[in-house]
Design a protein around this motif. Sequence first.
Motif, PDB file in Angstrom:
ATOM      1  N   PRO A  24       0.843  -1.203   0.000  1.00 38.53           N
ATOM      2  CA  PRO A  24       0.000   0.000   0.000  1.00 38.53           C
ATOM      3  C   PRO A  24       0.878   1.252   0.000  1.00 38.53           C
ATOM      4  CG  PRO A  24      -0.752  -1.576   1.646  1.00 38.53           C
ATOM      5  CD  PRO A  24       0.574  -2.090   1.144  1.00 38.53           C
ATOM      6  N   LEU A  25       0.412   2.305  -0.653  1.00 34.36           N
ATOM      7  CA  LEU A  25       1.228   3.502  -0.810  1.00 34.36           C
ATOM      8  C   LEU A  25       1.671   4.067   0.538  1.00 34.36           C
ATOM      9  CD1 LEU A  25       2.531   5.656  -2.559  1.00 34.36           C
ATOM     10  CD2 LEU A  25       0.333   6.878  -2.587  1.00 34.36           C
ATOM     11  N   LEU A  26       0.783   4.131   1.518  1.00 32.70           N
ATOM     12  CA  LEU A  26       1.166   4.692   2.814  1.00 32.70           C
ATOM     13  C   LEU A  26       2.280   3.860   3.452  1.00 32.70           C
ATOM     14  CD1 LEU A  26       0.780   6.751   5.061  1.00 32.70           C
ATOM     15  CD2 LEU A  26      -1.037   5.287   6.011  1.00 32.70           C
ATOM     16  N   THR A  27       2.163   2.551   3.383  1.00 34.72           N
ATOM     17  CA  THR A  27       3.215   1.674   3.921  1.00 34.72           C
ATOM     18  C   THR A  27       4.530   1.918   3.199  1.00 34.72           C
ATOM     19  OG1 THR A  27       1.571  -0.016   4.453  1.00 34.72           O
ATOM     20  CG2 THR A  27       3.866  -0.725   4.330  1.00 34.72           C
ATOM     21  N   MET A  28       4.460   2.035   1.884  1.00 32.46           N
ATOM     22  CA  MET A  28       5.656   2.283   1.085  1.00 32.46           C
ATOM     23  C   MET A  28       6.327   3.583   1.498  1.00 32.46           C
ATOM     24  SD  MET A  28       5.825   2.207  -3.107  1.00 32.46           S
ATOM     25  CE  MET A  28       4.789   0.736  -3.172  1.00 32.46           C
ATOM     26  N   LEU A  29       5.531   4.626   1.717  1.00 28.61           N
ATOM     27  CA  LEU A  29       6.086   5.934   2.081  1.00 28.61           C
ATOM     28  C   LEU A  29       6.702   5.912   3.479  1.00 28.61           C
ATOM     29  CD1 LEU A  29       3.297   8.306   0.686  1.00 28.61           C
ATOM     30  CD2 LEU A  29       5.556   7.852  -0.307  1.00 28.61           C
ATOM     31  N   ILE A  30       6.043   5.242   4.410  1.00 31.25           N
ATOM     32  CA  ILE A  30       6.586   5.150   5.773  1.00 31.25           C
ATOM     33  C   ILE A  30       7.915   4.393   5.760  1.00 31.25           C
ATOM     34  CG2 ILE A  30       6.246   4.120   8.056  1.00 31.25           C
ATOM     35  CD1 ILE A  30       3.213   4.661   7.663  1.00 31.25           C
ATOM     36  N   LEU A  31       7.934   3.236   5.105  1.00 31.12           N
ATOM     37  CA  LEU A  31       9.147   2.424   5.069  1.00 31.12           C
ATOM     38  C   LEU A  31      10.248   3.105   4.253  1.00 31.12           C
ATOM     39  CD1 LEU A  31       7.636  -1.153   4.676  1.00 31.12           C
ATOM     40  CD2 LEU A  31       8.538  -0.075   6.749  1.00 31.12           C
ATOM     41  N   GLY A  32       9.858   3.873   3.243  1.00 34.48           N
ATOM     42  CA  GLY A  32      10.843   4.627   2.473  1.00 34.48           C
ATOM     43  C   GLY A  32      11.466   5.743   3.300  1.00 34.48           C
ATOM     44  N   PHE A  33      10.639   6.431   4.077  1.00 30.84           N
ATOM     45  CA  PHE A  33      11.154   7.470   4.981  1.00 30.84           C
ATOM     46  C   PHE A  33      12.151   6.863   5.961  1.00 30.84           C
ATOM     47  CE2 PHE A  33      10.990   9.407   9.168  1.00 30.84           C
ATOM     48  CZ  PHE A  33      11.301  10.735   8.895  1.00 30.84           C
ATOM     49  N   LEU A  34      11.789   5.725   6.554  1.00 31.01           N
ATOM     50  CA  LEU A  34      12.665   5.088   7.531  1.00 31.01           C
ATOM     51  C   LEU A  34      13.997   4.679   6.895  1.00 31.01           C
ATOM     52  CD1 LEU A  34      10.124   2.856   9.481  1.00 31.01           C
ATOM     53  CD2 LEU A  34      11.273   4.922  10.315  1.00 31.01           C
ATOM     54  N   ALA A  35      13.944   4.111   5.700  1.00 30.75           N
ATOM     55  CA  ALA A  35      15.180   3.677   5.043  1.00 30.75           C
ATOM     56  C   ALA A  35      16.089   4.859   4.740  1.00 30.75           C
ATOM     57  CB  ALA A  35      14.853   2.907   3.762  1.00 30.75           C
ATOM     58  N   GLY A  36      15.521   5.960   4.244  1.00 35.19           N
ATOM     59  CA  GLY A  36      16.334   7.145   3.987  1.00 35.19           C
ATOM     60  C   GLY A  36      16.971   7.673   5.258  1.00 35.19           C
TER      61      GLY A  36
END
Length: 270
Positions: A24-36
């Motif tokens: 899901p897009l929200l999950t992708m954005l949260i996990l992307g923020f964390l990885a960065g």
Amino acid sequence: MAYHTPKRVAELSIEAGARKATLPLLTMLILGFLAGAFIALGYLLDIRVVADLPHEWGSFINLLGAAVFPVGLMLVIIAGGELLTGNMMSVTLAVLAGKLSVGRLLSNWFWITVSNFVGAVFVAYFFGHVVGLVAEGPYLAKTLAIADGKLHDNFLQAFLSGIGCNWLVTLAVWLSYAADDIAGKILAIWFPIMAFVAIGFQHVVANMFVIPAAIFAGHASWADWFANFVPVFLGNAAGGAVFVALLYWMAYIRGTNQKASLVSLRKGVK
């Protein structure tokens, strides 16, 4: 330690890539923020460890920084995160295997790029600039020297450096899939990441931390960052998608279904 064969790692990478691109897009954005943010924290640790060491130590300084930088990818892989450079390998493999469309790949790469950027800049601004962890003294000098080194490369140099970087980074991800336990994953991640940092290759997400950190110190501009971003992004994409995903797909995955069918057919004939 449990260990998967390279062919099984290719299959696991395909499964991971398919999962990543359908989050899901929200999950992708949260996990992307964390990885960065995780990659930026690894870079911040690197700078804090080496900035005040004597110049007489020479290249040993780079080795010490490279030894602590891998904590970022360890957090991404073990704690959870979506990192652009890793997805350039795994999502590409899923596309090559027919599990995803190119459109899904491009959408994943776009949103992970955006969220990785936000996470890395968050660390650069709030921890590096506001807290002041890279805003003064030897820490600022080291940050500016690193940023200058990245920005000094011309387009071709940055592109080729990006290939070398993500060849090693995606091999670290690849090797982490070969291990079933945390200790094995840590060892698998540490060596290739240490190597790319010690060599000095360019990583698009790491640069989202160190160049903005220099910008917040008034030393560079966002135009400088973008001029670096384009060739490093393309080089990282080539390193992960071609030198790892494509080559291992050709070696281990391409034609395997057809070969399995032929074997079954021959057994039936006998």
